[in-house]
Design an enzyme around this catalytic site. Structure first.
Site, PDB file in Angstrom:
ATOM      1  N   ARG A  67      -5.809  -7.648  -7.177  1.00 40.54           N
ATOM      2  CA  ARG A  67      -5.210  -5.869  -7.995  1.00 40.54           C
ATOM      3  C   ARG A  67      -6.132  -4.878  -7.273  1.00 40.54           C
ATOM      4  NH1 ARG A  67      -0.400  -3.962  -8.615  1.00 40.54           N
ATOM      5  NH2 ARG A  67      -0.136  -5.892  -9.352  1.00 40.54           N
ATOM      6  N   GLN A  70       7.190 -11.626  -3.632  1.00 32.15           N
ATOM      7  CA  GLN A  70       6.743  -9.776  -3.081  1.00 32.15           C
ATOM      8  C   GLN A  70       5.787  -9.978  -2.822  1.00 32.15           C
ATOM      9  OE1 GLN A  70       7.461  -6.845  -5.831  1.00 32.15           O
ATOM     10  NE2 GLN A  70       5.410  -6.319  -5.860  1.00 32.15           N
ATOM     11  N   ASP A  85       6.466   6.229  -5.988  1.00 28.48           N
ATOM     12  CA  ASP A  85       6.650   5.246  -5.650  1.00 28.48           C
ATOM     13  C   ASP A  85       7.386   5.353  -3.979  1.00 28.48           C
ATOM     14  OD1 ASP A  85       6.375   2.637  -4.536  1.00 28.48           O
ATOM     15  OD2 ASP A  85       7.612   1.595  -6.270  1.00 28.48           O
ATOM     16  N   ARG A  88      -1.130 -12.604   1.245  1.00 29.35           N
ATOM     17  CA  ARG A  88      -2.191 -11.634   0.610  1.00 29.35           C
ATOM     18  C   ARG A  88      -3.185 -12.577  -0.718  1.00 29.35           C
ATOM     19  NH1 ARG A  88       0.157  -7.951  -4.603  1.00 29.35           N
ATOM     20  NH2 ARG A  88       2.550  -9.440  -5.228  1.00 29.35           N
ATOM     21  N   GLU A 127      -0.361   3.040   2.478  1.00 29.98           N
ATOM     22  CA  GLU A 127      -0.299   1.566   2.900  1.00 29.98           C
ATOM     23  C   GLU A 127       0.074   1.887   3.945  1.00 29.98           C
ATOM     24  OE1 GLU A 127       1.314  -0.690   0.601  1.00 29.98           O
ATOM     25  OE2 GLU A 127       1.295   0.906  -2.137  1.00 29.98           O
ATOM     26  N   HIS A 176      -2.196  -2.279   1.758  1.00 28.03           N
ATOM     27  CA  HIS A 176      -2.101  -2.533   0.402  1.00 28.03           C
ATOM     28  C   HIS A 176      -3.102  -1.765   0.366  1.00 28.03           C
ATOM     29  CE1 HIS A 176       0.074  -1.255  -2.704  1.00 28.03           C
ATOM     30  NE2 HIS A 176       0.674  -1.959  -2.960  1.00 28.03           N
TER      31      HIS A 176
END
EC number: 5.1.3.15
Length: 317
Positions: free
Chosen positions: A75, A99, A231, A104, A291, A186
């Site tokens: 995170r 997701q 978002d 990652r 991003e 990201h």
């Protein structure tokens, strides 16, 4: 690397003088220039977890509860999103993936550092160092291979320079079967105060608003300020630079290379509370995600074809 025209100039490593210090141990690669700039990359996800200026300023935000042991996606920092962004769509080749895909949450291989002999020599030492990381099906879990059974080869290059940080992802299809993908970096930027932070370079751009059930809108004005959860997926940006300002002063630039989309995200109080590994819970006040990616549609790769794209991040703090 994939050749293409109109490619912006890269951060070029230079030979001569004091060399950068690079260490690779404990699942982490760290590089430091003689002038003090540094970068840290965790092999799990090839996630950049620290990027500091020569003055010691940390440019990236990482949750204090981030798992760095490979048990879940990190995170914060700069996670690599591939081959799908967000929750996978139903009835698609990526629909069985988690997701943001598997890049990652896979262990990458450190391929080594590099520099350019032809670059101009600096008296104070190398002005940049490039770290290369690789991911192939052999590095991916059996579960992920079953969910997405295509042949692929990824090379991720992280170049630390005095004037910024460059990340480039090269995607190759070494097989014969065509497949589609999305990719995104990201990036979580550290900011001293989100209420005084704005993102510029989004004027007149169509965006999908995830807070408003993915409805589409056109951005009004030249800057986005933060007064609640944001978002958004900004699509097909014409200018290649998106800027973050704090108190109307330049903080960061994100210069996209062969990428047309930009996601802007801040979870605000409610969102942060709902994310288990987001700590401290008021950390949303000190971060903003800008991003760079290609996520509003799909890139297709035929057999033996390749795609390369990336970003250059600049810090003025």
């Amino acid at each position: 690397m994939v050749d293409r025209s109109n490619k912006p100039s890269a951060i070029s490593p230079a030979a001569g003088g004091p060399q950068p210090t690079v260490t690779a141990e404990g699942g982490k690669v760290t590089a430091r220039l003689s002038t003090g700039e540094s970068v840290e990359v965790i092999l799990y996800g090839a996630t950049v977890t620290s990027w500091k200026n020569a003055n010691g300023h940390e440019n990236l935000w990482v949750s204090s509860a981030a798992k760095l042991d490979g048990s879940k996606a990190i995170r914060g920092g700069i996670p690599v999103v591939f081959p799908v962004f967000g929750p996978p769509p139903k009835d698609h080749a990526t629909s069985a993936l988690p997701q943001h895909g598997f890049a990652r949450i896979s262990h990458w291989e450190y391929l080594g550092k590099s520099s350019s002999e032809s670059a101009p020599v600096s008296k104070s030492g190398d002005s940049a160092v490039r770290l290369d990381f690789g991911l192939t099906p052999g590095n991916v879990s059996a579960e992920m291979r079953k969910a997405w059974p295509y042949e692929f080869a990824l090379q991720y290059s992280v170049t630390l320079g005095r004037d910024g940080l460059q990340t480039v992802l090269e995607v190759r299809n070494p097989g014969t079967q065509k497949w589609d993908f999305q990719m995104l970096t990201h990036t979580y930027f550290h900011t001293p105060d989100i209420s005084k932070t704005a993102v510029r370079g989004l004027a007149g751009v169509r965006y999908a608003d995830k807070v408003l059930d993915m409805t589409e809108h056109y951005s009004q004005g030249n800057e986005l300020k933060f007064e609640g959860q944001v978002d958004r997926v900004y699509k097909s940006l014409q200018q290649n630079t998106t800027s973050i300002v704090v108190d109307d002063k330049p903080a960061y630039d994100v210069v996209r290379d062969n990428l047309t989309d930009t996601v802007v995200w801040n979870p605000w109080k409610e969102g942060a509370q709902a994310i288990g590994d987001f700590e401290p819970k008021d950390g949303y006040k000190n971060m903003v995600c800008v991003e760079a990616g290609c996520v509003s549609g799909w890139q297709s790769l035929e057999g033996n074809d390749g795609f390369e794209a990336g970003q250059v991040l600049k810090s003025y703090l």
